[in-house]
Design an enzyme around this catalytic site. Structure first.
Site, short mmCIF file in Angstrom:
data_model
loop_
_atom_site.label_atom_id
_atom_site.label_comp_id
_atom_site.label_asym_id
_atom_site.label_seq_id
_atom_site.Cartn_x
_atom_site.Cartn_y
_atom_site.Cartn_z
N ASP A 1 0.82 -1.22 0.00
CA ASP A 1 0.00 0.00 0.00
C ASP A 1 0.86 1.27 0.00
O ASP A 1 2.03 1.24 0.36
CB ASP A 1 -0.88 0.05 1.27
CG ASP A 1 -2.01 -0.97 1.22
OD1 ASP A 1 -2.02 -1.80 0.30
OD2 ASP A 1 -2.85 -0.92 2.13
N ASP A 2 0.19 2.36 -0.37
CA ASP A 2 0.67 3.75 -0.18
C ASP A 2 1.67 4.25 -1.22
O ASP A 2 2.08 5.40 -1.18
CB ASP A 2 1.26 3.97 1.23
CG ASP A 2 0.23 3.78 2.34
OD1 ASP A 2 -0.96 3.58 2.00
OD2 ASP A 2 0.60 3.81 3.52
N HIS B 1 -5.91 2.83 -3.84
CA HIS B 1 -5.90 3.01 -2.40
C HIS B 1 -6.46 4.41 -2.08
O HIS B 1 -6.07 5.02 -1.12
CB HIS B 1 -4.46 2.85 -1.90
CG HIS B 1 -4.31 2.68 -0.41
ND1 HIS B 1 -5.14 1.88 0.34
CD2 HIS B 1 -3.41 3.20 0.47
CE1 HIS B 1 -4.75 1.93 1.61
NE2 HIS B 1 -3.71 2.73 1.72
N HIS C 1 -5.44 9.06 0.42
CA HIS C 1 -5.50 8.32 1.68
C HIS C 1 -6.59 8.81 2.61
O HIS C 1 -6.40 8.93 3.83
CB HIS C 1 -4.13 8.34 2.38
CG HIS C 1 -3.85 7.04 3.10
ND1 HIS C 1 -4.20 6.82 4.41
CD2 HIS C 1 -3.27 5.90 2.68
CE1 HIS C 1 -3.83 5.59 4.76
NE2 HIS C 1 -3.26 5.01 3.71
N HIS D 1 3.82 -2.25 3.07
CA HIS D 1 3.86 -0.91 2.47
C HIS D 1 5.18 -0.76 1.72
O HIS D 1 6.23 -1.04 2.29
CB HIS D 1 3.72 0.15 3.57
CG HIS D 1 2.43 0.04 4.33
ND1 HIS D 1 2.26 -0.85 5.37
CD2 HIS D 1 1.25 0.68 4.18
CE1 HIS D 1 1.02 -0.76 5.83
NE2 HIS D 1 0.38 0.18 5.13
#
Ligand code: ZN
Length: 437
Positions: free
Chosen positions: A245-246, A295, A299, A386
């Site tokens: 993620d991210d 995603h 955020h 991540h």
């Protein structure tokens, strides 16, 4: 009686003498299912007593009409106009679609008697109708789809079909996202063949008249039609999906990609729209070798946004990903795993959660990350990591080696769960999914 004989005589000329082409087509194409019933409607009109309308009504095997006569009677009356010594015929040609559904194409023909001969003076095709030849039910989206989630999923596939690989501009994609495909399960603007579902959308600025979706891409959603789901991984198989993620992050993501390439492992990356906008080439590189999902754009906690803002947040991230990779993603990982029913209503993507949390953001130490993942993973797991932390980069080779030593094979989320997941459902791993509440 006189008029009746005249019309019947004209019908006989038309059918037996073969003086026009539509009749043999009706006979040969529809004979087994559609017994043409010669219903003669004496259309009474005080202004034109000679007007006659003849409809060859298609019907089920046990005599139930497949269509309502009234609209065709009206169309025929319109075609006849004020013509004298004339008769209008409505005939249906048909071809089978799927299951018991047939597509029937009506047409109106106007014949006129002049100097003792019958002549076709007007022929007009009418809108085709899709109907179940056993039950006389008209084909609607609801004939194929049991739930609104399935409908939403099919509509998203229609959008993907239009967008993927077409290099739509940002404005064009927005227009495509605004198109109404199947409005609801009562919608009739569709047809089905042996291989495709075709949707005829409402008028739109992109001038898209029809979109063909391969049935193989949506078979799981057509729950009313097909029993059972597309094959997904067996819970006993030692498969596992690594997810990141991210990102993408220009410092750490390339290192993650190198490690994955070295071990021939495919993973799934849930990218942030704002990171994609800043790193489009790197995003395209990630998408070229791995599965990519969204995603959100920046955020956001979707469950804390107003429902419309939640959709806008997801749509913005989809647009950014589309611009960088040329494809619309099919998976959403909600930030913090936070999702609730009200805020998710307009989101057409399934929520991909996880079953193993590496907690790689809570420490700079590598050993606890490796240990946590290699000890907790079980067959069918989705592992959360991540690709923006140096410790995640450092832990990845040991995680891959450790799990491979236990006999695990790495796959993408779609390879693990199948490609036809449902919106409003959250997926934690193989055999573990629940509705978003
Ligand atoms: Zn995140």
């Amino acid at each position: 009686m006189k008029y009746y004989q005249w019309v019947a005589g004209l019908a006989l000329i038309g059918l037996l003498a073969g003086c026009h082409k539509a009749q043999p087509a009706v006979q040969s194409q529809t004979k087994p299912l559609l017994k043409a019933q010669r219903a003669i409607f004496a259309h009474s009109s005080s202004t034109n007593a000679g007007k006659r309308i003849h409809i060859l009504m298609p019907q089920t095997a046990n005599g139930k009409a497949l269509v309502k006569a009234a609209p065709y009677q009206a169309a025929a009356a319109k075609a006849l106009g004020k013509a004298k010594a004339a008769a209008a015929y409505v005939t249906f040609t048909g071809h089978p679609l799927q299951a018991d559904y047939w597509q029937l194409t009506p047409s109106v023909q106007v014949y006129q008697v002049k100097n003792g001969t019958t002549k076709l003076v007007k022929k007009q095709a009418l809108k085709p109708v899709n109907v179940n030849t056993k039950t006389a039910e008209i084909l609607t989206a609801g004939s194929l789809l049991n739930t609104d989630a399935e409908l939403q999923a099919v509509n998203y596939r229609a959008l993907k079909q239009v967008a993927d690989g077409k290099h739509l501009s940002a404005d064009q994609l927005k227009q495509a996202q605004a198109i109404t495909w199947l409005k609801n399960r009562q919608a009739t603007n569709l047809t089905v063949s042996a291989k495709t579902l075709t949707i005829y959308p409402a008028a739109n600025p992109l001038q898209i008249k029809a979109v063909d979706i391969p049935l193989t891409a949506i078979s799981s959603y057509l729950s009313k039609w097909h029993q059972g789901q597309a094959t997904v991984a067996d819970a006993k198989q030692k498969l596992v999906a690594l997810t990141f993620d991210d990102g993408p992050n220009p410092q750490t993501t390339p290192q993650i990609l190198n490690t994955l390439a070295k071990f021939h492992v495919q993973a799934t990356f849930f990218l942030l729209g704002e990171q994609v906008a800043q790193n489009p080439a790197l995003s395209a590189q990630v998408a070229a070798g791995h599965e990519v999902g969204t995603h959100t754009y920046d955020h956001e906690n979707i469950a804390a946004l107003a429902p419309k803002a939640a959709v806008a947040e997801v749509d913005q991230s989809l647009a950014t990903l589309y611009e960088a990779t040329g494809k619309l993603p099919t998976l959403l990982r909600p930030p913090y795993g936070a999702m609730d029913k009200a805020h998710d209503a307009g989101v057409a993507l399934p929520a991909i959660q996880w079953s193993i949390d590496s907690r790689d953001w809570t420490t700079t130490q590598v050993a606890p990350i490796v240990s946590r993942v290699t000890h907790a993973t079980y067959p069918g797991s989705i592992i959360l990591m991540h690709d923006i932390h140096p410790q995640s980069v450092a832990a990845l080779p040991a995680i891959i080696k450790g799990l491979q030593a236990q006999g695990y094979r790495f796959v993408t989320v779609s390879q693990l769960l199948g490609t036809q997941l449902l919106p409003h459902e959250q997926y934690f791993g193989v055999g573990d999914h629940r509705p978003i509440e």
